[in-house]
Design a protein around this motif. Structure first.
Motif, PDB file in Angstrom:
ATOM      1  N   PHE A   1      38.336   0.368  -4.796  1.00 32.45           N
ATOM      2  CA  PHE A   1      38.631   1.572  -4.240  1.00 32.45           C
ATOM      3  C   PHE A   1      38.733   1.508  -2.674  1.00 32.45           C
ATOM      4  O   PHE A   1      39.423   2.184  -1.917  1.00 32.45           O
ATOM      5  CB  PHE A   1      37.712   2.627  -4.402  1.00 32.45           C
ATOM      6  CG  PHE A   1      38.021   4.105  -4.346  1.00 32.45           C
ATOM      7  CD1 PHE A   1      38.588   4.714  -5.199  1.00 32.45           C
ATOM      8  CD2 PHE A   1      37.382   4.696  -3.132  1.00 32.45           C
ATOM      9  CE1 PHE A   1      39.243   5.877  -5.253  1.00 32.45           C
ATOM     10  CE2 PHE A   1      37.910   6.082  -2.901  1.00 32.45           C
ATOM     11  CZ  PHE A   1      38.669   6.463  -3.833  1.00 32.45           C
ATOM     12  N   GLY A   2      38.106   0.217  -2.228  1.00 35.16           N
ATOM     13  CA  GLY A   2      37.738  -0.043  -0.829  1.00 35.16           C
ATOM     14  C   GLY A   2      38.662  -1.577  -0.593  1.00 35.16           C
ATOM     15  O   GLY A   2      38.718  -2.199   0.231  1.00 35.16           O
ATOM     16  N   GLY A   3      39.710  -1.699  -1.404  1.00 38.21           N
ATOM     17  CA  GLY A   3      40.636  -2.835  -1.179  1.00 38.21           C
ATOM     18  C   GLY A   3      39.791  -4.206  -1.888  1.00 38.21           C
ATOM     19  O   GLY A   3      39.222  -4.116  -3.008  1.00 38.21           O
ATOM     20  N   GLU A   4      39.894  -5.237  -1.290  1.00 40.84           N
ATOM     21  CA  GLU A   4      39.527  -6.624  -1.802  1.00 40.84           C
ATOM     22  C   GLU A   4      37.965  -6.674  -2.491  1.00 40.84           C
ATOM     23  O   GLU A   4      36.947  -5.778  -1.851  1.00 40.84           O
ATOM     24  CB  GLU A   4      39.543  -7.589  -0.625  1.00 40.84           C
ATOM     25  CG  GLU A   4      39.370  -8.965  -0.820  1.00 40.84           C
ATOM     26  CD  GLU A   4      40.573  -9.591  -1.799  1.00 40.84           C
ATOM     27  OE1 GLU A   4      41.588  -8.882  -1.686  1.00 40.84           O
ATOM     28  OE2 GLU A   4      40.525 -10.543  -2.328  1.00 40.84           O
ATOM     29  N   MET A   5      37.860  -7.187  -3.501  1.00 44.30           N
ATOM     30  CA  MET A   5      36.896  -7.630  -4.156  1.00 44.30           C
ATOM     31  C   MET A   5      36.548  -8.897  -4.728  1.00 44.30           C
ATOM     32  O   MET A   5      37.713  -9.308  -5.304  1.00 44.30           O
ATOM     33  CB  MET A   5      36.482  -6.468  -5.154  1.00 44.30           C
ATOM     34  CG  MET A   5      35.055  -6.620  -6.109  1.00 44.30           C
ATOM     35  SD  MET A   5      35.147  -5.466  -7.522  1.00 44.30           S
ATOM     36  CE  MET A   5      35.137  -3.919  -6.978  1.00 44.30           C
ATOM     37  N   LYS A   6      35.505  -9.538  -4.617  1.00 41.77           N
ATOM     38  CA  LYS A   6      35.184 -10.806  -4.995  1.00 41.77           C
ATOM     39  C   LYS A   6      34.077 -10.813  -6.201  1.00 41.77           C
ATOM     40  O   LYS A   6      32.991 -10.375  -6.068  1.00 41.77           O
ATOM     41  CB  LYS A   6      34.874 -11.728  -3.967  1.00 41.77           C
ATOM     42  CG  LYS A   6      36.231 -12.308  -3.374  1.00 41.77           C
ATOM     43  CD  LYS A   6      35.668 -13.400  -2.367  1.00 41.77           C
ATOM     44  CE  LYS A   6      36.784 -14.067  -1.560  1.00 41.77           C
ATOM     45  NZ  LYS A   6      36.921 -14.827  -0.619  1.00 41.77           N
ATOM     46  N   VAL A   7      34.530 -11.373  -7.468  1.00 45.22           N
ATOM     47  CA  VAL A   7      33.591 -11.333  -8.439  1.00 45.22           C
ATOM     48  C   VAL A   7      32.976 -12.736  -8.981  1.00 45.22           C
ATOM     49  O   VAL A   7      34.196 -13.574  -9.037  1.00 45.22           O
ATOM     50  CB  VAL A   7      34.220 -10.731  -9.889  1.00 45.22           C
ATOM     51  CG1 VAL A   7      33.284 -10.806 -10.750  1.00 45.22           C
ATOM     52  CG2 VAL A   7      34.433  -9.226  -9.279  1.00 45.22           C
ATOM     53  N   LEU A   8      31.877 -13.027  -9.049  1.00 47.46           N
ATOM     54  CA  LEU A   8      31.476 -14.576  -9.274  1.00 47.46           C
ATOM     55  C   LEU A   8      31.033 -14.361 -11.036  1.00 47.46           C
ATOM     56  O   LEU A   8      30.414 -13.481 -11.504  1.00 47.46           O
ATOM     57  CB  LEU A   8      30.141 -14.703  -8.443  1.00 47.46           C
ATOM     58  CG  LEU A   8      29.613 -16.267  -8.744  1.00 47.46           C
ATOM     59  CD1 LEU A   8      30.632 -17.149  -8.092  1.00 47.46           C
ATOM     60  CD2 LEU A   8      28.407 -16.101  -7.701  1.00 47.46           C
ATOM     61  N   VAL A   9      31.732 -15.588 -11.750  1.00 52.10           N
ATOM     62  CA  VAL A   9      31.786 -15.424 -13.017  1.00 52.10           C
ATOM     63  C   VAL A   9      30.856 -16.692 -13.557  1.00 52.10           C
ATOM     64  O   VAL A   9      31.695 -17.792 -13.337  1.00 52.10           O
ATOM     65  CB  VAL A   9      32.758 -15.194 -13.899  1.00 52.10           C
ATOM     66  CG1 VAL A   9      32.766 -15.103 -15.466  1.00 52.10           C
ATOM     67  CG2 VAL A   9      33.606 -13.885 -13.524  1.00 52.10           C
ATOM     68  N   GLY A  10      30.019 -16.823 -14.429  1.00 55.08           N
ATOM     69  CA  GLY A  10      29.318 -18.114 -14.601  1.00 55.08           C
ATOM     70  C   GLY A  10      29.890 -18.325 -16.208  1.00 55.08           C
ATOM     71  O   GLY A  10      30.079 -17.142 -17.033  1.00 55.08           O
ATOM     72  N   LEU A  11      30.161 -19.435 -16.291  1.00 56.27           N
ATOM     73  CA  LEU A  11      30.935 -20.025 -17.701  1.00 56.27           C
ATOM     74  C   LEU A  11      30.168 -21.052 -18.469  1.00 56.27           C
ATOM     75  O   LEU A  11      29.847 -22.014 -17.614  1.00 56.27           O
ATOM     76  CB  LEU A  11      32.159 -20.333 -17.655  1.00 56.27           C
ATOM     77  CG  LEU A  11      33.408 -19.176 -16.881  1.00 56.27           C
ATOM     78  CD1 LEU A  11      34.675 -19.784 -16.312  1.00 56.27           C
ATOM     79  CD2 LEU A  11      33.802 -18.229 -17.856  1.00 56.27           C
ATOM     80  N   SER A  12      30.062 -20.795 -19.993  1.00 59.40           N
ATOM     81  CA  SER A  12      29.433 -21.977 -20.661  1.00 59.40           C
ATOM     82  C   SER A  12      30.573 -23.039 -20.712  1.00 59.40           C
ATOM     83  O   SER A  12      31.813 -22.646 -20.683  1.00 59.40           O
ATOM     84  CB  SER A  12      28.877 -21.338 -21.774  1.00 59.40           C
ATOM     85  OG  SER A  12      29.820 -20.812 -22.690  1.00 59.40           O
ATOM     86  N   PRO A  13      30.290 -24.323 -21.452  1.00 55.54           N
ATOM     87  CA  PRO A  13      31.199 -25.205 -21.757  1.00 55.54           C
ATOM     88  C   PRO A  13      32.199 -24.720 -22.550  1.00 55.54           C
ATOM     89  O   PRO A  13      33.199 -25.290 -22.579  1.00 55.54           O
ATOM     90  CB  PRO A  13      30.332 -26.418 -22.309  1.00 55.54           C
ATOM     91  CG  PRO A  13      29.018 -26.301 -21.472  1.00 55.54           C
ATOM     92  CD  PRO A  13      28.842 -24.899 -21.553  1.00 55.54           C
ATOM     93  N   ASP A  14      31.689 -23.706 -23.727  1.00 58.48           N
ATOM     94  CA  ASP A  14      32.736 -23.276 -24.553  1.00 58.48           C
ATOM     95  C   ASP A  14      33.253 -21.933 -24.183  1.00 58.48           C
ATOM     96  O   ASP A  14      34.036 -21.290 -24.846  1.00 58.48           O
ATOM     97  CB  ASP A  14      32.093 -23.027 -25.946  1.00 58.48           C
ATOM     98  CG  ASP A  14      31.064 -22.172 -25.863  1.00 58.48           C
ATOM     99  OD1 ASP A  14      30.362 -22.117 -24.872  1.00 58.48           O
ATOM    100  OD2 ASP A  14      30.524 -21.825 -27.085  1.00 58.48           O
ATOM    101  N   ASN A  15      33.352 -21.726 -22.740  1.00 55.74           N
ATOM    102  CA  ASN A  15      34.166 -20.709 -22.108  1.00 55.74           C
ATOM    103  C   ASN A  15      33.637 -19.436 -22.534  1.00 55.74           C
ATOM    104  O   ASN A  15      34.438 -18.398 -22.880  1.00 55.74           O
ATOM    105  CB  ASN A  15      35.488 -20.781 -22.444  1.00 55.74           C
ATOM    106  CG  ASN A  15      35.955 -21.851 -21.572  1.00 55.74           C
ATOM    107  OD1 ASN A  15      35.611 -22.368 -20.129  1.00 55.74           O
ATOM    108  ND2 ASN A  15      36.932 -22.534 -21.854  1.00 55.74           N
TER     109      ASN A  15
END
Lengths: 219, 204
Positions: free
Chosen positions: B90-104
């Motif tokens: 809604f206010g433009g740019e957004m950054k999201v951090l995602v943690g991933l396991s080895p099997d994604n």
């Protein structure tokens, strides 16, 4: 005027937000929570004290015709220093919330207003104290606004819950809430002054914000 | 002529001294500033990575998504994290951090940068623990570094193969928060950007 009075006038009698009505833009933008208000207020205080003192030092050296650009350069230098210091040493969360507001201190009318109306006419110590008082007055007014807005919006103070189960009133956290709360604050301020005048048996006259307080045009 | 010279000189001198002062502070704070920025990143990485994580290293970026590898104390890579971004907020740019396991599979999702409306859009982005003033005064408050958020947690433990909004059973869906649909879509868009990047890295 004694040094103490120079300091004290910014907090009550000539409070920049509630009496002089200076710096309305950051007041409305950053008073959404008490914590933001405190951070912004202290950063502005640092810039005010620094720029006021330096401007007072150079007031006799800088030619009148180019004084405004010189003041702006000095203020901008202090703001950039604050920005760098905050990026280096302030808590990450405070830095992220205030990051976009810090550059705006350059054009905060309180800073240039005090440079023109006070620091360019008075000594270094008096100017520093004037900056400190104006800065604290700004911080206190901002914090009071921020605390009221945060409390009405979420029932919290400094992000700590005061009343469990508060029904959120989000208007107060958004810009219109700032105007509404500020309006009540100014009304309260006027009421206090009217009562005080009546107690002293005088007729209330609005604060004199006339040419004697400002020298932007009459040099 | 003499007047112009005097004015130019005085303003030039003010700029020169100001510039010198700035250069000095810049050099002095350069190290601490970079440390602070690196620490902020590492602190947020640790929140979405497994608790055994001892160190993180930057890995290659794919399609504008930055990847970070997480090693345990023995130096083995145990998980990775990715920073996806979306411009649909809604206010433009957004950054999201995602943690991933080895099997994604997704270990955790958190929004690191956003510009959403306080109280409305932030319901979909903020992980904020509500502490009570009275608990703090009584000394009963506990520190929770990764407070829950129903929307962000709905991604957790699911394979990173792309998500869509909705409640039907077709494909992988997450349920948007009412009043914060746009912000939910932006988070979803950023998570899906990470999913696409994961797919690209697997394809190689």
């Amino acid at each position: 005027m004694s040094y103490f009075q120079e300091f004290w006038k910014g907090i009550w009698k000539e409070n920049p937000v509630l009496v002089l009505m200076l710096g309305m833009c950051p007041t409305l933008a950053v008073s959404s929570s008490a914590k933001n208000a405190l951070g912004m207020g202290l950063a502005t205080t640092f810039v005010l004290v620094g720029s006021n003192m330096v401007i007072s030092m150079v007031r006799k050296v800088v030619p009148d015709k180019v004084r405004i650009p010189c003041y702006i350069v000095i203020i901008a230098v202090f703001v950039t220093i604050v920005e760098m210091l905050m990026a280096a040493y302030a808590p990450a969360e405070l830095n992220r919330t205030l990051g976009i507001y810090i550059p705006l201190i350059v054009v905060n009318c309180i800073v240039l207003g005090r440079a023109e109306a006070f620091a360019s006419k008075n000594g270094v110590i008096a100017s520093g104290l004037d900056g400190l008082g104006m800065g604290f007055g700004f911080t206190l007014a901002l914090m009071a606004l921020g605390a009221v807005r945060e409390f009405l919006a979420e029932g919290t103070l400094f992000e700590l819950q005061v009343i469990p189960g508060w029904e959120p009133f989000m208007l107060m956290k958004l810009p219109p809430g700032a105007f509404i709360v500020l309006g009540f604050f100014l009304a309260g301020m006027n009421l206090l002054k009217i009562r005080q005048a009546r107690r002293e048996g005088k007729k209330y006259t609005p604060p004199e914000i006339d040419c004697s307080r400002c020298n932007i045009c009459n040099r | 002529m003499k007047e112009i010279l005097r004015l130019t000189l005085s303003i030039g001198l003010v700029c020169l001294i100001g510039g010198a002062a700035l250069a000095y502070v810049n050099v002095k704070t350069d190290g601490p500033r970079q440390e602070a920025a690196a620490k902020t990143l590492v602190d947020s990485l640790k929140l979405v990575l497994p608790p055994e994580t001892a160190s993180t290293t930057k890995a290659a970026s794919v399609d504008g998504v930055d990847f970070y590898d997480a090693q345990d104390s023995a130096g083995r890579t145990i998980a990775r994290a990715a920073v996806g971004s979306s411009s649909l907020g809604f206010g433009g740019e957004m950054k999201v951090l995602v943690g991933l396991s080895p099997d994604n599979r997704i270990l955790g999702v958190m929004v690191t940068e956003h510009n959403e409306t306080p109280g409305l859009g932030t319901k979909a982005t903020n992980r904020k623990a509500q502490k009570s003033l009275w608990d703090v005064l009584a000394g009963k408050a506990t520190e929770d570094a990764f407070p829950p958020n129903a929307y962000l947690d709905s991604f957790t433990d699911r394979p990173a193969t792309g998500f869509s909004l909705g409640s039907d059973s077709q494909g992988q869906t997450v349920q948007a928060i009412s009043g914060a649909t746009t912000s939910c879509k932006a988070v979803l868009d950023a998570v899906n950007a990470v999913c696409r990047a994961v797919h690209t890295t697997e394809g190689r």
